[in-house]
Scaffold this motif. Structure first.
Motif, PDB file in Angstrom:
ATOM      1  N   ASP A 899       2.794  -2.778   5.482  1.00 19.28           N
ATOM      2  CA  ASP A 899       2.142  -3.675   4.438  1.00 19.28           C
ATOM      3  C   ASP A 899       1.020  -3.696   4.354  1.00 19.28           C
ATOM      4  OD1 ASP A 899       4.808  -4.440   3.763  1.00 19.28           O
ATOM      5  OD2 ASP A 899       4.780  -6.195   4.857  1.00 19.28           O
ATOM      6  N   SER A 900       0.238  -3.686   5.490  1.00 12.79           N
ATOM      7  CA  SER A 900      -1.453  -3.517   5.406  1.00 12.79           C
ATOM      8  C   SER A 900      -1.918  -2.422   4.685  1.00 12.79           C
ATOM      9  CB  SER A 900      -1.875  -3.393   7.105  1.00 12.79           C
ATOM     10  OG  SER A 900      -1.438  -2.207   7.657  1.00 12.79           O
ATOM     11  N   PHE A 901      -1.061  -1.329   4.868  1.00 10.95           N
ATOM     12  CA  PHE A 901      -1.807  -0.165   4.327  1.00 10.95           C
ATOM     13  C   PHE A 901      -1.764  -0.510   2.489  1.00 10.95           C
ATOM     14  CE2 PHE A 901      -0.560   3.656   1.617  1.00 10.95           C
ATOM     15  CZ  PHE A 901      -1.904   4.222   1.816  1.00 10.95           C
ATOM     16  N   ARG A 902      -0.567  -0.909   2.259  1.00 10.21           N
ATOM     17  CA  ARG A 902      -0.463  -1.222   0.691  1.00 10.21           C
ATOM     18  C   ARG A 902      -1.504  -2.332   0.292  1.00 10.21           C
ATOM     19  NH1 ARG A 902       3.559   0.963  -2.041  1.00 10.21           N
ATOM     20  NH2 ARG A 902       5.259   2.245  -0.997  1.00 10.21           N
ATOM     21  N   GLU A 903      -1.776  -3.337   1.113  1.00  8.73           N
ATOM     22  CA  GLU A 903      -2.437  -4.291   0.906  1.00  8.73           C
ATOM     23  C   GLU A 903      -4.027  -3.991   0.919  1.00  8.73           C
ATOM     24  OE1 GLU A 903      -1.766  -7.333   3.638  1.00  8.73           O
ATOM     25  OE2 GLU A 903       0.373  -7.752   2.793  1.00  8.73           O
ATOM     26  N   ARG A 904      -4.404  -3.035   1.618  1.00  8.17           N
ATOM     27  CA  ARG A 904      -5.895  -2.950   1.770  1.00  8.17           C
ATOM     28  C   ARG A 904      -6.557  -1.452   1.129  1.00  8.17           C
ATOM     29  NH1 ARG A 904      -6.119  -3.897   8.271  1.00  8.17           N
ATOM     30  NH2 ARG A 904      -5.630  -6.007   8.280  1.00  8.17           N
ATOM     31  N   ALA A 905      -5.415  -0.580   0.956  1.00 11.82           N
ATOM     32  CA  ALA A 905      -5.879   0.699   0.404  1.00 11.82           C
ATOM     33  C   ALA A 905      -6.166   0.532  -1.087  1.00 11.82           C
ATOM     34  CB  ALA A 905      -4.766   1.796   0.721  1.00 11.82           C
ATOM     35  N   PRO A 906      -6.906   1.088  -1.640  1.00  8.69           N
ATOM     36  CA  PRO A 906      -7.002   1.295  -3.041  1.00  8.69           C
ATOM     37  C   PRO A 906      -5.661   1.751  -3.996  1.00  8.69           C
ATOM     38  CG  PRO A 906      -9.038   2.227  -2.235  1.00  8.69           C
ATOM     39  CD  PRO A 906      -7.932   2.033  -1.149  1.00  8.69           C
ATOM     40  N   ALA A 907      -5.289   0.996  -4.996  1.00  2.00           N
ATOM     41  CA  ALA A 907      -4.169   1.530  -5.804  1.00  2.00           C
ATOM     42  C   ALA A 907      -4.059   2.975  -5.929  1.00  2.00           C
ATOM     43  CB  ALA A 907      -3.931   0.791  -7.052  1.00  2.00           C
ATOM     44  N   ALA A 908      -5.321   3.568  -6.365  1.00  2.84           N
ATOM     45  CA  ALA A 908      -5.121   5.077  -6.433  1.00  2.84           C
ATOM     46  C   ALA A 908      -4.582   5.805  -5.292  1.00  2.84           C
ATOM     47  CB  ALA A 908      -6.381   5.578  -7.007  1.00  2.84           C
ATOM     48  N   VAL A 909      -5.056   5.442  -4.061  1.00  2.00           N
ATOM     49  CA  VAL A 909      -4.930   6.037  -2.885  1.00  2.00           C
ATOM     50  C   VAL A 909      -3.197   5.681  -2.572  1.00  2.00           C
ATOM     51  CG1 VAL A 909      -5.148   6.036  -0.304  1.00  2.00           C
ATOM     52  CG2 VAL A 909      -7.078   5.613  -1.817  1.00  2.00           C
ATOM     53  N   VAL A 910      -2.799   4.569  -2.683  1.00  2.00           N
ATOM     54  CA  VAL A 910      -1.523   4.338  -2.611  1.00  2.00           C
ATOM     55  C   VAL A 910      -0.530   5.235  -3.582  1.00  2.00           C
ATOM     56  CG1 VAL A 910       0.444   2.705  -2.619  1.00  2.00           C
ATOM     57  CG2 VAL A 910      -1.764   1.950  -1.737  1.00  2.00           C
TER      58      VAL A 910
END
Length: 938
Positions: A899-910
Motif C-alpha cells: 500500500d505504501s508504494f501505491r500511496e507514495r509513488a507518482p501515478a505514472a510510476v505505478v
C-alpha cells in the motif's frame, strides 16, 4: 567530389547547407500563379529563446506551408517579432542596474535609445533559432511590432477607435504589479495554490448589541472596507442586513448588505467588502452603489489617507500603519486586532495566489486611470463570424470555449505604465482635457481651437498593451491601411496555428480588429494545438527541472553543460541537486545530437488533434533511427545504379514493384488527407509505416533477388526493380519533405537526377498526389502472402533460437492450388529471404518428421529440427530464462502489493509497474508455449 554516402548520416553536416540553398534560391518567397495560401507566424517575444512550445507550433506551421508550396500555391508565411513591452524593459533595466544606472535617472529618451541598441544587437536571437528549426518563412518580409511602419499603423487604429467612441479613459480595477508598477493582463498573471492563513475578525455593531465575525485572507485591506456582505437567504444574518458595523482599527461605520455572491459555507458566511482591492468586491460594490477606498500606493505600501471615490467623506489611516509595505501592514493590523480583542482565531488555509509572471510579485487588484477598448460592439460581429461559419475552429470543441469567453467579455484595458512600447497618442491640456491625435502638431491645433489660444500640452506617458499591436498583425503586416497587392491577395489568411491558452488574448482580438478594419475575418480556420508536457505528463517548468531546450536536442549537449543549464534560473535553488541526480540517471553521457529532422518528426507524430503531448526522448531517438533508416536505404538504392544509362530501356514490373507503387499511392492519399484535416500525427504515422515497414523492411528485401540475379530474371525485370527502387524513393522523399526538410533535401539532390528529375530544391518540386488506379490488387495479395510466408519462417527461427543466416530445410503440406502456384512463382524470393537450403512438398497422408510448425492460411510450414538445433541446450536456455522471469514477476507483484508504494509513488510510476507486470506474464506464457513445442519434438 565527395559522395554524401561516404559517411553516415550526420545532421550537423547538412542543415546549414540546406538552409543556404533555400535562401539562395528564394524558395520561401511567394511564387507562381496558384491560389494564395498564407499563415502568420505568431510573433515571438524579441527577448525570447526557442522553447519546446515554439518548436512544436512552428513545426506544424512549416508542415502546412511546405506542403501547400509544393502543391503549387502562392505561399506566404509572414514572420516577425513582438517588442514584448514588460520583458524587454525588465531585461534592459537589469543590465543598467549592473552598471549602477537607473531608468528614471536616465530619462525616457536615453533609456529608449539604450533599449533600441539592445534590440539591434540581440533582438533577433529568437529569429535565428527559428531558422535553425527549418522554418520556411519569407524572411525578406520580416516585421517588428515597433518598426516605424507598424508604429504608425497602431497610432492610426487607436485614433480611429477613439473617434468611433470605442476607446475611452476611465478609473477601474486592474491587475497591478507593484514591482513593475504597471497594469498587466490576465495572461501575465500566474495563479497557483499556496498555504496561507484565514483570519477571523470581529466587527462590532455600532449600537453595541453584538458583532459579526468576518473571515479574510488579507486583513491589511480592512483599512479600505466599505461594507460587510451576507447571503440574503442565510438565516443566521438576515436580521443584520441594513445595520451598521464599526470598522476595526479605523473606527469608520460601514453597512451590512445582502448579496447572492456570498458563499454561506465559506468561513463565517460574512465577507468584508473592499471594492478598491478585490475584483469580486468591485462588482458587488457597483451593484450596491458602494464607494471605493484605495489604501495602497502603486508600490503596495499603505497610503497616509485612503483615496475615496463615490463619496464625499475622508478615510484617514492610523499613523502607525502609514508607509508600511502591505505585509508589514498585515502583521501590524493582526497585532492591533489581538491587542483590542477583535481577532477571534486564525486557521491554516490553502488559497490561490496571483503572481506576476515576470516579477514574481503578488499581484494587487488596484484602482487606477487606464485606457480601455469598449469591446461589446466589436464582439458581436466576431461571434457572428463563427456562428455563420466564416471562421472555423479545429478541433471544433474550441468553438464553445470561444463563445463562452466572447459572451462574457469585458472592456479591454490597453494601457501599460511602461516606457518601451507604442506610446499612447494622447495629449493633455492644463486642465486635463485630452486630445487624441495622430501626431503632436495635430493635437496642438485641436487644443488651440478648444482653448482659443496656444497652450502647453503634456503627452500621456503610458504605452499600449503589447496585445494591442499583436491584434492588428494579420492585416498591418500586409501593408494596411494601404490597399497593397499583398493585402488584397493574402487577406484573409488561410489558417492560424496557435495554443488554446491565447484564444482569448490574441485570437479573439485579431478577429474583432480584422472585422472592424477589413470587414473580414483575419483567417478562415484556427487550428488549436495542445501544450508540450514532459514524459510524465507534467507541465514543463524550471522549478521542476524538466524543461528541455530544442537546440540541445538538435545539436546535443554534454552532461556538465546540461546540468549547468538545468540549474540556472531555478525558482527553487535547493532542487539543483535533485535535478543533477535525475539528469545523470536519464542521460549518463548528456543528450546526443538528434538533429532537427528527428525533433520535427517527433513533434509532428505526437500532434494528436487537440490534445496536450507527452514529450519523451525515446521518441526522438526513434525518429533519429528513422532518419538513419532512410539514409541507408537511399545509399543502397543509389548503389544499384552505376550509370544513369542502367535505367534506360524497356522495363517490366514484378509483383513487388507493383505492390510498392500501390502502397506509395495509398500513402500519398493518406498523408494529403491527414494534412488537410490537421491530423499531423496520422500523416507522420503513415509516412513512418511506408518508409520503415513497406519500403525499407520489405521492398528493398523483395527487390534484392532481381537486383542480384538470384533467379531467372530478365534484364527488363531487373531494370524495373532498379527504376522502382529509385522512383518510389524520390516520390517518398517529396512526400516526407514537409516533416523532415533537411534530410529529404540532401537525399533528393542525389536521387532526383538519377530518375530524370531535379531543380533548385525539393521544396519547389510537386507534392505527390495519389493515382489510385495504380494500385494493383493482385500483386498486393501476392506480396501479402509472400510477406506472411517469410514472417512465419522468421518466427520459427526466433522461437527456436536458430541463427538468421543458417540455411533451413522446409517442408510444405496442405494449402490450396493458389498456394502451390505462388510457391512456384516466388521460389527465388522464398529461397533468398527465407534462407532455405531446400523446399519440398509432403503429399497427403505422408508423415512429417519432428518439426517446428507455422501456418500461412491453410498452408503448413514445417522445419525439420533434427540436426538444426540442440534440443537439450535449448531446454536449458528456456529453463534459465523462465527462472529469471519468475523472479522478476515475484518482485513486481510484491511491490504492487505494498500500500505504501501505491500511496507514495507518482501515478505514472505505478502505471509503469503494472505494465511491467503484464509484460512479464505475457513473456512467461510465450516461454511456456516454446517449452511445450520442444516437448512435442522430443
Amino acid at each position: 567530389m565527395t559522395d554524401i554516402f561516404d559517411r553516415p548520416f550526420a545532421p550537423a553536416e547538412i542543415e546549414d547547407d540546406c538552409y543556404r540553398r533555400w535562401e539562395t534560391h528564394k524558395v520561401f518567397a511567394p511564387r507562381g500563379d496558384g491560389p494564395a495560401y498564407c499563415i502568420m507566424l505568431p510573433p515571438p517575444n524579441v527577448t525570447g529563446t526557442l522553447h519546446m512550445g515554439h518548436a512544436f507550433q512552428d513545426t506544424l506551421m512549416d508542415v502546412l506551408v511546405r506542403t501547400h508550396r509544393m502543391r503549387g500555391e502562392r505561399v506566404l508565411w509572414q514572420p516577425g517579432t513582438d517588442h514584448a513591452g514588460i520583458a524587454t524593459q525588465m531585461l534592459v533595466e537589469r543590465q543598467l542596474q549592473r552598471e549602477g544606472l537607473e531608468r528614471r535617472e536616465m530619462g525616457r529618451t536615453a533609456f529608449l535609445e539604450r533599449v533600441w541598441r539592445w534590440r539591434e544587437a540581440s533582438g533577433d536571437r529568437i529569429v535565428h533559432q527559428i531558422r535553425r528549426l527549418g522554418s520556411s518563412c519569407d524572411w525578406s518580409r520580416q516585421r517588428f511590432t515597433l518598426d516605424s511602419g507598424l508604429s504608425e499603423v497602431v497610432t492610426e487604429v487607436f485614433v480611429r477607435l477613439y473617434e468611433q467612441g470605442l476607446i475611452y479613459r476611465g478609473k477601474r480595477l486592474v491587475n497591478w504589479d507593484p514591482v513593475l508598477q504597471t497594469a498587466v493582463s490576465d495572461l501575465e498573471v500566474l495563479s497557483e495554490e499556496e498555504m496561507g492563513k484565514l483570519w477571523h475578525i470581529r466587527y462590532p455593531l455600532v449600537d453595541g448589541s453584538g458583532q459579526l465575525v468576518v473571515a479574510t485572507t488579507r486583513p491589511e485591506t480592512l483599512l479600505g472596507d466599505v461594507a460587510v456582505a451576507v447571503h440574503p437567504e442565510d438565516p443566521r444574518y438576515r436580521s443584520f442586513v441594513g445595520r451598521r458595523l464599526r470598522l476595526p482599527i479605523v473606527g469608520r461605520e460601514i453597512p451590512v448588505v445582502a448579496d447572492d455572491y456570498v458563499d454561506p459555507e465559506f468561513g463565517s458566511g460574512c465577507v468584508k467588502i473592499t471594492p478598491a482591492h478585490d475584483f469580486n468586491d468591485y462588482e458587488l460594490g457597483q451593484r450596491h452603489h458602494l464607494p471605493l477606498v484605495n489604501v495602497f500606493t502603486p508600490d503596495a505600501h499603505i497610503r497616509s489617507e485612503g483615496e475615496v471615490f463615490g463619496a464625499h467623506w475622508q478615510a484617514p489611516i492610523p499613523e502607525a500603519l502609514r508607509g508600511l509595505d502591505r505585509y508589514a501592514a498585515r502583521r501590524a493590523v493582526i497585532a492591533q486586532l489581538e491587542a483590542e480583542g477583535l481577532l477571534e482565531r486564525t486557521d491554516e488555509h490553502r488559497l490561490t495566489v496571483p503572481r506576476g509572471d515576470r516579477s514574481g510579485a503578488v499581484i494587487e487588484p488596484f484602482l487606477t486611470d487606464q485606457w480601455y477598448v469598449r469591446v461589446a460592439p466589436l464582439a458581436e460581429p466576431a461571434i457572428a463570424a463563427v456562428e455563420t461559419g466564416r471562421l472555423r475552429f479545429v478541433p471544433e470543441n474550441w468553438t464553445k470555449t470561444y463563445f463562452d469567453w466572447m459572451h462574457r467579455i469585458q472592456d479591454w484595458c490597453i494601457s501599460r505604465q511602461l516606457w518601451w512600447g507604442h506610446q499612447i497618442p494622447a495629449w493633455y491640456g492644463p486642465d486635463g482635457q485630452v486630445f487624441v491625435a495622430r501626431d503632436e502638431a495635430t493635437a496642438a491645433a485641436e487644443a488651440q481651437r478648444h482653448y482659443g489660444m496656444t497652450v502647453p500640452l503634456e503627452r500621456d506617458p503610458d504605452v499600449l498593451d503589447t496585445w494591442f499591436s499583436s491584434a492588428l498583425w494579420p492585416f498591418t503586416t500586409l501593408g494596411w491601411p494601404a490597399r497593397t497587392p499583398e493585402l488584397q491577395e493574402f487577406y484573409p489568411t488561410s489558417v492560424l496555428v496557435t495554443g488554446f491558452d491565447i484564444i482569448f488574448f490574441w485570437v479573439a482580438r485579431m478577429v474583432m480588429m480584422g472585422l472592424r478594419f477589413m470587414d473580414e475575418v483575419p483567417f478562415r480556420e484556427v487550428y488549436v494545438h495542445g501544450l508540450v508536457r514532459d514524459g510524465e505528463g507534467q507541465k514543463m517548468s524550471k522549478s521542476k527541472g524538466n524543461v528541455l531546450d530544442p537546440l540541445d536536442l538538435m545539436d546535443g549537449i554534454d552532461l556538465e553543460a546540461l546540468v549547468a543549464k538545468r540549474t540556472q534560473g531555478l525558482l527553487q535553488p535547493h532542487m539543483a541537486q535533485k535535478i543533477e541526480q535525475a539528469t545523470r540517471k536519464e542521460f549518463p553521457q548528456g543528450i546526443p545530437a538528434y538533429g532537427t529532422d528527428a525533433l520535427r518528426f517527433t513533434l509532428a507524430s505526437l500532434a494528436t488533434q487537440g490534445r496536450d503531448i507527452r514529450f519523451d526522448l525515446k521518441r526522438v531517438e526513434g525518429s533519429r533511427n528513422f532518419c538513419n533508416k532512410i539514409w541507408n536505404a537511399a545509399r543502397f538504392a543509389t548503389m544499384q545504379v552505376e550509370h544513369v544509362d542502367d535505367l534506360e530501356g524497356e522495363s517490366e514490373l514484378l509483383a513487388p514493384e507493383r505492390w510498392i507503387i500501390g502502397r506509395l499511392q495509398e500513402t500519398e492519399a493518406a498523408v494529403n488527407d491527414a494534412i488537410d484535416q490537421y491530423r499531423f500525427a496520422d500523416a507522420a504515422q503513415a509516412l513512418y509505416q511506408f518508409f520503415w515497414n513497406d519500403y525499407c523492411d520489405w521492398y528493398i528485401e523483395l527487390a534484392k533477388p532481381a537486383l542480384r540475379g538470384e533467379g531467372d530474371f530478365t534484364v527488363a525485370q531487373q531494370r524495373g526493380s532498379r527504376r522502382t527502387l529509385l522512383r518510389v524513393l524520390e516520390a517518398g522523399l517529396r512526400l516526407l519533405h514537409p516533416f523532415m526538410p533537411f534530410i529529404t533535401e540532401t537525399l533528393w539532390q542525389r536521387v532526383a537526377p538519377m530518375v530524370g528529375l531535379g531543380g533548385p530544391s525539393i521544396a519547389l518540386a510537386p507534392y505527390p498526389k495519389a493515382d489510385l488506379d495504380r494500385i494493383h490488387r493482385q500483386s498486393e495479395a501476392q506480396v501479402h502472402w509472400l510477406v506472411a510466408f517469410i514472417t512465419a519462417l522468421r518466427s520459427i527461427r526466433g522461437e527456436m533460437d536458430i541463427p538468421p543466416a543458417r540455411p533451413l530445410p522446409l517442408l510444405l503440406q496442405g494449402g490450396t492450388a493458389q498456394d502451390r502456384q505462388r510457391v512456384r512463382a516466388f521460389s527465388p524470393w522464398l529461397f533468398s529471404l527465407g534462407k532455405l537450403s531446400s523446399l519440398d512438398w509432403l503429399e497427403d497422408g505422408q508423415e512429417a518428421p519432428p518439426a517446428a510448425l507455422a501456418l500461412v492460411g491453410d498452408l503448413r510450414l514445417l522445419v525439420p529440427l533434427a540436426g538444426v538445433i540442440d534440443l537439450e541446450a535449448e531446454r536449458g536456455r528456456l529453463e534459465r530464462e523462465r527462472r529469471r522471469l519468475e523472479q522478476d514477476l515475484q518482485k513486481t507483484r510484491a511491490k504492487l502489493a505494498q500500500d505504501s508504494f501505491r500511496e507514495r509513488a507518482p501515478a505514472a510510476v505505478v502505471v509503469k509497474e503494472e505494465e511491467r507486470l503484464d509484460e512479464l506474464e505475457r513473456a512467461l506464457q510465450q516461454l511456456a508455449a516454446q517449452e511445450a513445442r520442444l516437448r512435442e519434438l522430443a
